[in-house]
Write an enzyme that holds these catalytic residues in place. Structure first.
Site, PDB file in Angstrom:
ATOM      1  N   LYS A  94       0.815  -1.217   0.000  1.00  0.00           N
ATOM      2  CA  LYS A  94       0.000   0.000   0.000  1.00  0.00           C
ATOM      3  C   LYS A  94       0.848   1.266   0.000  1.00  0.00           C
ATOM      4  O   LYS A  94       0.382   2.335  -0.374  1.00  0.00           O
ATOM      5  CB  LYS A  94      -0.993  -0.056   1.139  1.00  0.00           C
TER       6      LYS A  94
HETATM    7  C1  LIG Z   1      -4.178  -4.776   1.132  1.00  0.00           C
HETATM    8  C2  LIG Z   1      -3.375  -5.985   0.941  1.00  0.00           C
HETATM    9  C3  LIG Z   1      -3.779  -6.966   0.035  1.00  0.00           C
HETATM   10  C4  LIG Z   1      -5.066  -6.880  -0.744  1.00  0.00           C
HETATM   11  O1  LIG Z   1      -5.018  -5.866  -1.723  1.00  0.00           O
HETATM   12  P1  LIG Z   1      -6.381  -5.305  -2.351  1.00  0.00           P
HETATM   13  O2  LIG Z   1      -5.966  -4.175  -3.226  1.00  0.00           O
HETATM   14  O3  LIG Z   1      -7.208  -4.844  -1.203  1.00  0.00           O
HETATM   15  O4  LIG Z   1      -7.005  -6.415  -3.084  1.00  0.00           O
HETATM   16  C5  LIG Z   1      -2.954  -8.064  -0.134  1.00  0.00           C
HETATM   17  N1  LIG Z   1      -1.813  -8.200   0.566  1.00  0.00           N
HETATM   18  C6  LIG Z   1      -1.397  -7.276   1.451  1.00  0.00           C
HETATM   19  C7  LIG Z   1      -0.144  -7.496   2.212  1.00  0.00           C
HETATM   20  C8  LIG Z   1      -2.155  -6.126   1.651  1.00  0.00           C
HETATM   21  O5  LIG Z   1      -1.740  -5.214   2.526  1.00  0.00           O
END
Ligand SMILES: *Cc1c(COP(=O)(O)O)cnc(C)c1O
Length: 496
Positions: free
Chosen positions: A112
């Protein structure tokens, strides 16, 4: 000409890119989508001469058409700098015949960061462009990783406050520590007694509260969202799909135009949707493999065309994917319905009133790019163990869901197309589960000692993010019930 955005539920609600980023959610509850998906016309060979920042400019300038060239470049250079511990920003690592796109080299060691290191700059620039003098209040629900990445992105950014709600018992201990030790006078972190969906529903409710909005406005505040419903989160995620393709090309793993598959560990459907956009922009992508954990609502959806959230919520070892309502799927529904806002609205209303919906056969046909798969907790652990023993590569629990799904997929479909597995978190973020999976007996209780152990096993240095929380003081201690979330916000903003 400006590329306009409109609501997935009403094409008459339109906004420029900067307005859409400022608003986060459309006033009717829909999500902003571009009216058309721009094409990236440069050849792969041309793109191969670019670094991450230059590539970011190529992609973002097609979408952020009401930003000036300088504004976009300024946002990019503030975001993708030494905060990342790899000059590549998103390096590719080859292990066991597949390539891992490591999206965890930013400030909070999860993917993120890729979007949340730029969103605060896109947002404050958008406010300036639209002559907004209100203070922007970022309200976010997190399943663990968004919260910290958003806090890190917005901490001490002038003209903003950030309030993060997280499920008190639904995040890893490192995730929680990362959040509750967050510095910055404009940061607020609150645990709720409920799961991620409760937190997300609570935040959506606060966003939709007209009376609150009026009182906020009088006090000089306006809400925005750092969740992946904000189009400003989605667009920066398109960049690294191009980046990984170009990198494979530079390494002569593929030739220009060759299709590759992506496997994406999925929760809210933001990351994989960005891959879909990259494909629509002309990137040669074969299958988009959507990997879920035991909360396999998306797997069932791709199997049957029915989305049904009425099921047990399962706490797994990949908590950032413990989600039953994948908000960004709404954008995909809109596109596969042929950009039909009234159809999307009807489906979303069914989801909120009946907890389920079913798409039409025509819409299902447009899902051909996608393959759904899922991995149980045991399969996830076994995959971490296997990748470690066979390739000496340590992957985190979310990435392992993707690897497990990929292995099942190639067993069944014999699809030998070159594949990139999207690695969404550093193993250090989920050290306990990772060490357990590798088979280490008698784990130390202390997070930091676990990290030290993981360093011995993996040979990878302990990331700065883990070193930092080891010593930091706990600054955020509030825990509330789901129905107290609004009151907490009012107290923070002193608008009771
Ligand atoms: C948020 C997250 C996901 C999922 O991603 P999305 O965009 O919500 O589908 C997968 N792995 C990790 C480590 C995350 O932080």
């Amino acid at each position: 000409m400006n590329l306009m955005y409109h609501s997935t539920r009403n094409s008459n609600i339109r906004a420029t890119a900067s307005q859409a980023i400022l608003q986060g959610l459309s006033p009717d509850g829909g999500l902003f989508v571009p009216e058309s998906i721009p094409q990236l016309t440069k050849s792969i060979d041309e793109l191969a001469g670019m670094n991450y920042r230059e590539l970011a400019y190529e992609v973002l300038s097609l979408y952020l058409t009401d930003y000036t060239q300088e504004e976009i470049k300024d946002c990019i250079s503030k975001a993708y700098d030494h905060k990342f511990d790899s000059p590549d920003i998103a390096p590719l690592y080859k292990a066991g015949g597949v390539h891992y796109l490591e999206l965890f080299h930013g400030a909070t060691i999860a993917f993120k960061d890729m979007a949340l290191s730029i969103l605060p700059h896109l947002l404050t620039t958008a406010a300036r462009k639209n002559n907004i003098s209100d203070e922007i209040v970022i309200l976010t629900a997190t399943s663990g990783d968004t919260g910290k990445a958003a806090l890190a992105g917005f901490a001490d950014v002038e003209g903003t406050k950030i309030i993060v709600f997280y499920p008190k018992d639904g995040v890893s201990s490192v995730q929680e520590k990362q959040m509750v030790t967050q510095k910055g006078d404009n940061t607020y972190v609150i645990g709720i007694r409920g799961n991620f969906d409760d937190a997300q529903t609570g935040v959506k409710k606060i966003f939709g509260d007209k009376d609150l909005e009026e009182r906020m406005s009088k006090a000089g505040y306006r809400f925005s969202s750092a969740n992946s419903i904000n189009i400003g989160r989605l667009l920066p995620q398109i960049i690294y799909y191009f980046h990984s393709y170009v990198e494979l090309y530079r390494r002569k793993e593929i030739i220009e135009g060759e299709h590759i598959n992506f496997v994406v560990p999925t929760g809210n459907f933001g990351n994989i949707l960005a891959a879909y956009y990259a494909k629509q922009m002309g990137l040669p992508v074969g299958k988009l493999i959507c990997a879920s954990n035991d909360n396999k609502v998306l797997f069932d959806f791709f199997q049957t065309g029915v989305y049904d959230r009425k099921r047990e919520f399962i706490l797994t070892i990949s908590p950032s994917m413990d989600i039953l309502v994948s908000s960004n799927l709404e954008r995909l529904l809109y596109h596969i319905a042929g950009d039909d806002a009234s159809k999307t609205k009807e489906l979303m209303e069914a989801l909120s009133s009946r907890g389920r919906y079913e798409i039409t056969p025509d819409m299902r046909k447009n899902l051909e790019d996608f393959v759904g798969g899922y991995a149980t907790i045991n399969e996830t652990s076994a995959t971490i163990h296997k990748v470690y023993t066979e390739a000496k590569y340590v992957i985190d629990t979310h990435t392992a869901v993707a690897t497990s799904v990929y292995e099942k997929y190639i067993d069944k479909d014999k699809d030998r197309v070159k594949t990139v597995i999207v690695a969404t978190a550093s193993p250090y973020k989920f050290a306990e589960s990772v060490l357990n999976a590798i088979g280490i007996k008698e784990l130390p209780n202390d997070d930091y000692e676990q990290a030290v152990l993981l360093r011995e096993i993996s040979g990878i240095e302990i990331p700065v993010a883990v070193e930092e929380i080891h010593r930091a003081e706990i600054r955020h201690k509030i825990v509330c019930e789901t129905d107290e979330m609004k009151t907490e916000v009012e107290e923070i903003l002193k608008i009771i």
